[in-house]
Design a protein around this motif. Structure first.
Motif, PDB file in Angstrom:
ATOM      1  N   UNK A 222     -22.106   0.633 -14.793  1.00  0.00           N
ATOM      2  CA  UNK A 222     -22.954  -0.325 -14.077  1.00  0.00           C
ATOM      3  C   UNK A 222     -24.257  -0.611 -14.803  1.00  0.00           C
ATOM      4  N   UNK A 223     -24.648   0.264 -15.725  1.00  0.00           N
ATOM      5  CA  UNK A 223     -25.871   0.009 -16.498  1.00  0.00           C
ATOM      6  C   UNK A 223     -25.667  -1.120 -17.495  1.00  0.00           C
ATOM      7  N   UNK A 224     -24.404  -1.502 -17.732  1.00  0.00           N
ATOM      8  CA  UNK A 224     -24.116  -2.535 -18.739  1.00  0.00           C
ATOM      9  C   UNK A 224     -23.246  -3.659 -18.181  1.00  0.00           C
ATOM     10  N   UNK A 225     -23.047  -3.709 -16.870  1.00  0.00           N
ATOM     11  CA  UNK A 225     -22.186  -4.730 -16.270  1.00  0.00           C
ATOM     12  C   UNK A 225     -23.006  -5.650 -15.366  1.00  0.00           C
TER      13      UNK A 225
ATOM     14  N   UNK B  55     -24.174  -9.558  -7.713  1.00  0.00           N
ATOM     15  CA  UNK B  55     -23.639  -9.893  -6.394  1.00  0.00           C
ATOM     16  C   UNK B  55     -22.957  -8.708  -5.719  1.00  0.00           C
ATOM     17  N   UNK B  56     -22.579  -7.717  -6.504  1.00  0.00           N
ATOM     18  CA  UNK B  56     -21.847  -6.564  -5.973  1.00  0.00           C
ATOM     19  C   UNK B  56     -22.698  -5.302  -5.954  1.00  0.00           C
ATOM     20  N   UNK B  57     -23.968  -5.436  -6.270  1.00  0.00           N
ATOM     21  CA  UNK B  57     -24.817  -4.254  -6.431  1.00  0.00           C
ATOM     22  C   UNK B  57     -24.806  -3.353  -5.202  1.00  0.00           C
ATOM     23  N   UNK B  58     -24.913  -3.954  -4.028  1.00  0.00           N
ATOM     24  CA  UNK B  58     -24.944  -3.145  -2.805  1.00  0.00           C
ATOM     25  C   UNK B  58     -23.609  -2.439  -2.567  1.00  0.00           C
ATOM     26  N   UNK B  59     -22.512  -3.125  -2.907  1.00  0.00           N
ATOM     27  CA  UNK B  59     -21.200  -2.505  -2.724  1.00  0.00           C
ATOM     28  C   UNK B  59     -21.072  -1.270  -3.602  1.00  0.00           C
TER      29      UNK B  59
ATOM     30  N   UNK C 287     -15.374  -0.560 -24.962  1.00  0.00           N
ATOM     31  CA  UNK C 287     -16.310   0.422 -24.401  1.00  0.00           C
ATOM     32  C   UNK C 287     -17.157  -0.124 -23.265  1.00  0.00           C
ATOM     33  N   UNK C 288     -17.127  -1.448 -23.051  1.00  0.00           N
ATOM     34  CA  UNK C 288     -17.888  -2.017 -21.948  1.00  0.00           C
ATOM     35  C   UNK C 288     -19.364  -2.175 -22.235  1.00  0.00           C
ATOM     36  N   UNK C 289     -19.778  -2.030 -23.520  1.00  0.00           N
ATOM     37  CA  UNK C 289     -21.189  -2.163 -23.906  1.00  0.00           C
ATOM     38  C   UNK C 289     -21.274  -3.135 -25.070  1.00  0.00           C
TER      39      UNK C 289
END
Length: 436
Positions: A120-123, A127-131, A400-402
């Motif tokens: 989540x630090x790189x995505x 809109x989904x932060x609270x979820x 790696x998602x980054x």
């Protein structure tokens, strides 16, 4: 009742089922199928989490493809309404499936929390932060509760009483010795004179000294025989104490072992904290056999992650990551208490797979994570450097998602690696085999 995250995605409008409850039921059944499969193959937790956390994940990613196949089993006509895999729907299914599995399996919970914190630090999940915040808080609370139970030091250490039952003895039938009075009377009578019977006194009382001497001799024999007979009957019976003493020794030994085990368990948390404080102050790497201050900053940060991972158990409180961050910052701190230098993600990965100082780290990464196949943990790239394609800057985001150009501080780099190590160990095949 457990929160259903599929509904959260519907509520915020990330997915749209046009109010069709039958479609929702198909998604729910798919969620159950994927969750059950994940519990049987927990090593996929990190990959599923990373894919679920990235709204920009490619529809061709292997995890998305597998999720789509699972959805088709429940919703056979989905291809008519979605020509390409509905990534948003599949991500919602994956998150809900992971949550169901994490609630039932603590190891999956550890892997999810650590992976989600990194991903989540790189995505871009505004809109989904609270979820995601709700999901992480729920599972992290569960993990921390178990960790605190294993790390706490009780005020009092109780030891169970000694378990020893004295050996049962059968009641002895005691018959007090007695004298045959009739026989004794006959012998005494014989000793008083020539009145008959065996071994009689040949003298009468009026015959003077000879009678008295003979009487005394005969009476002495009569009384001595009676006393000796009683002494024989009263002789103690030998008692064998070897068995009860052996049982007592075994009980004492077991009691001492249990007491020491109770003490060791009760003080384990305190010992861990003491060891961590010593490690933090010593600034020495047991894996590199060198001071962190003598190593390049970012390599030292990676080795700190490795060394801390080796010191703490799988179930560790979230504060351990904070300790690592502070320890790394102590190496190089700029103004304002922040890391002074930053480096691009691509260069950090290149150093991780080529530096001689990172050889131990690469060996452990290879043991934890297989070669990369789509989005997955960074350990897959570091532990399998022979796959040159996966570490190309243009493909780092996909694997790696980054982003390759993402600048990271030493503490961010070390914390990222530490979380990956913790997640990988929690669900590694070797660890779970031992657990069984």
């Amino acid at each position: 009742m457990a929160k259903e995250f599929l509904l959260n995605f519907l509520e915020v409008g990330i997915i749209d089922l046009s109010g069709d409850d039958s479609k929702l039921e198909k998604l729910r059944e798919t969620t159950k199928d994927i969750s059950a499969a994940l519990r049987k193959a927990a090593t996929k937790t990190s990959s599923l989490t990373m894919v679920a956390a990235d709204p920009t994940i490619a529809s061709t990613d292997p995890t998305i493809v597998e999720a789509m196949e699972a959805l088709k089993k429940q919703w056979q006509t989905i291809s008519n309404t979605h020509r390409s895999p509905p990534v948003a729907i599949l991500r919602a299914i994956l998150l809900d499936a992971i949550m169901q599995a994490a609630r039932a399996d603590d190891a999956i919970a550890v892997a999810f929390v650590n992976t989600a914190r990194n991903a989540l630090a790189h995505a871009p999940v505004a809109d989904e932060a609270d979820i995601w915040r709700t999901a992480i808080n729920e599972i992290e609370t569960k993990v921390d509760a178990r960790a605190e139970a294993e790390w706490e030091t009780p005020e009092m250490i109780s030891v169970a009483p000694l378990k020893f039952g004295s050996p049962s003895q059968a009641p002895a039938e005691y018959q007090p010795p007695s004298i045959n009075r009739t026989e004794m009377q006959t012998k005494i009578f014989s000793a008083t004179g020539p009145w008959g019977g065996q071994d009689q006194n040949p003298y009468q009382p009026n015959q003077g000294q000879h009678w008295g001497q003979t009487f005394a001799e005969r009476m002495t024999v009569v009384i001595a025989e009676a006393l000796e007979s009683m002494a024989t009957d009263l002789a103690p019976v030998p008692v064998d104490l070897s068995k009860p003493l052996s049982t007592l020794a075994s009980a004492v030994s077991t009691h001492v072992d249990e007491a020491l085990a109770s003490f060791s368990t009760a003080t384990a948390g305190l010992q861990r904290r003491t060891n961590l404080l010593w490690w933090k102050e010593a600034m020495y790497s047991p894996s590199a056999h060198a001071s962190y201050q003598d190593l390049p900053l970012f390599e030292a940060a990676a080795l700190m992650a490795l060394d801390l991972h080796e010191q703490v158990p799988t179930y560790s409180p979230a504060s351990v990551s904070a300790l690592l961050k502070q320890t790394i910052q102590a190496l190089s701190v700029g103004e304002g208490g922040q890391d002074a230098s930053r480096r691009e993600f691509a260069s950090l990965v290149q150093d991780a797979i080529s530096s001689t100082h990172m050889e131990t780290f690469r060996s452990l990464a290879a043991a934890y994570a297989p070669a990369p196949k789509g989005r997955g943990p960074l350990l897959s790239l570091i532990g399998n450097p022979q796959d040159a394609k996966a570490i190309e800057p243009a493909l780092l985001r996909a694997y790696a998602g980054v982003d390759a150009l993402k600048a990271m501080s030493a503490s961010e780099w070390g914390t990222h690696l530490f979380r990956e190590l913790q997640a990988a160990r929690a669900t590694s095949l070797t660890k779970r085999a031992k657990k069984k």
